[in-house]
Design an enzyme around this catalytic site. Sequence first.
Site, short mmCIF file in Angstrom:
data_model
loop_
_atom_site.label_atom_id
_atom_site.label_comp_id
_atom_site.label_asym_id
_atom_site.label_seq_id
_atom_site.Cartn_x
_atom_site.Cartn_y
_atom_site.Cartn_z
N GLU A 58 -6.96 33.67 -9.33
CA GLU A 58 -7.77 32.49 -8.52
C GLU A 58 -9.25 32.63 -8.92
OE1 GLU A 58 -6.35 30.28 -7.01
OE2 GLU A 58 -4.27 31.40 -7.12
N GLY A 79 1.01 -1.09 0.02
CA GLY A 79 0.07 -0.16 0.00
C GLY A 79 0.80 1.22 -0.03
N PRO A 123 2.44 4.87 1.28
CA PRO A 123 2.71 5.22 2.45
C PRO A 123 2.02 5.93 3.36
CG PRO A 123 4.36 6.09 0.69
CD PRO A 123 3.10 5.73 -0.05
N GLY A 124 1.99 5.48 4.62
CA GLY A 124 0.87 6.23 5.63
C GLY A 124 -0.49 5.65 5.73
N THR A 125 -0.57 4.56 5.12
CA THR A 125 -2.02 3.78 4.95
C THR A 125 -2.05 2.87 6.34
OG1 THR A 125 -1.05 2.15 3.26
CG2 THR A 125 -2.44 4.10 2.67
#
Length: 654
Positions: free
Chosen positions: A436, A213, A215-217
């Site tokens: 913007e 998976g 990173p960070g999951t």
Amino acid sequence: MAERLPPPKFSWGRLSKKVAFWLILILIVVASVELTSQRRGDSQEITYSDFARELDHGNVAAVEIVEGQEVNGEFKGPVRVGTREVLRFEVLLPAQASDALVAKLSEQGVRINAKRPRQGLLGVFVQLLPWLVIIGFWIFLFRQMQAGGSRAFSFGKSKAKLLTGDTPKVTFVDVAGCDEAKVELQEIIEFLKDPQKFTRLGGRLPKGALLVGPPGTGKTLLARAVAGEAARPFFSMSGSDFVEMFVGVGASRVRDLFEQGKAHAPCIIFIDEIDAVGRHRGAGLGGGHDEREQTLNQLLVEMDGFESNDGVILIAATNRPDVLDPALLRPGRFDRQIVVDFPDVKGRVGILRVHTKKIPLATDVQLDKLAKGTPGMSGADLANLVNEAALLAARRNKSQVEHNDFEEAKDKVMLGVERRSLVLSDNERRLVAYHEAGHAIVSLAIPGLDPLHKVTIVPRGRALGITSSLPEEDRHNYTKYWLEGQLAMSFGGRVAEEQVFGADQVTTGAASDIERATGLARRMVTQFGMSEKIGAIAVGDKEQEIFLGREFSQRREISERTSETVDEEVKRIIDSAYERARKILSAQRVRLDRLAAALLEFETLEREDILLVVEGKTLPPRAAQVPLDLPALPPTDKPAARPVGVPSEAPSPA
């Protein structure tokens, strides 16, 4: 009643240190005494001239020559040396005692005695000092080896850490957002606890499970939860712990790791970032005999080789499954590949609930709404969001974390930190506001795009202004219509600059918009098959560097003609999106001016405010923002103006 403390435990280490200290002290004292005792108390050192004169006068009774260099003797009568009369003397000869000196002493009737110097304790200590140092060094190494801290004797030993019962436990209750992965791992845990439940039907224990998976999951967090749930020995180490500069050390550590596992079977071995040691063989510069490939070969043998490792389950984690060797991924080694992907809305709600357990929340906090506004965030991102919200509320001296704290923390994590200390000139602020506003007007004019979330001209991160959109639901596939609308929105800022300020006054603020739009258009042609001329063919990049044997080579996957066609199609898609944005802003110039004016006045507008502004309605009064409890910046004489060279941000589909 005062509790009686137990007596201190006896320690050989402390005793040996004390003994060594007293032995060294005694040796120093004895050596000092020996040095002083070597000199006789009633003897006086004289010069060689005085000695020769007294010898000529026949006043020398006896001498003792020490190694032909030093003479200790006795006068027949007292001799005054300075203010003292001495009878015994010491003298150093200017050269080795010659035959002439001995003959002269014999003529005078002097008793002559020759001897070697007396070996004192200091001399013995000096001779034994090298051996004492060597013996002490080996004793130190053996003691360190027994304590488990010697690298010299455990160089090829495994660095795996065995989790014991006193380690803080993480269970599946602390993990959310990956229910399928938890089910797969829960089955392995049940197999370890009750193998008869599965073996009665002919099932066997899985050899390994690979957590894959982004990173960070939560791959490592899942492994920690397995360690807390299994109640079995759990060895944990990183893939980089195997690799050393010496060939054979990594393979030795793999063997030692599995020997420890078999000794504690049934057990679980967890290797984090296994891609550090499990990369595809033959794809590096070290040939087939470098340290990493030796380590991988040993790992393959231990997992499924000639000898079986029954009762040892290997769990590994990686975010690069594409670089792993195929022999490592086959069934029999890693029987299961468990995907731990980004959480959906339900998973994000569960993750937020886990991380807000110990945080006092206000009644207005809506975790469901917050989860819907954080698509694509991993578990680590959500944990960081909750922590930032708590810190923000603490800096404002609040007793509870409110929903607006979470919203501001979300903007900080997703969009970047506000840089209110960066002062822009009026012309720059006006240009950024129109840029913007152009993004926002195009986004509102194209149906089906993600709803606008916020437009701001407050600098965040490296951007001078940001237009962000948030999807109403998780998006897994993107239509051609949506991608083309996204391209048109990306060019809204540049088109607004061109229409308001002129074609010769456009700035570099659209650099990231153009780069992102070009990349998306190329993917539409080369990967998504959304070009009529190219068709549904994945043509890939123009050139690729590939590794063949021991040298690098380049090969061209498409012809020059196809490459030109790809470039033409990419330009056609980009020009079409640019023209679409130009038509929208030309038709809605009044709305563009209204939104830009509102941004110059309020700096930040939410979706509800934007809809009111473009319809020409008055915005409701705003509550004053509570200032952060931060140290004040030193005053400056003039504003730190800078050119509009930093690209503004627009949402990306991926």
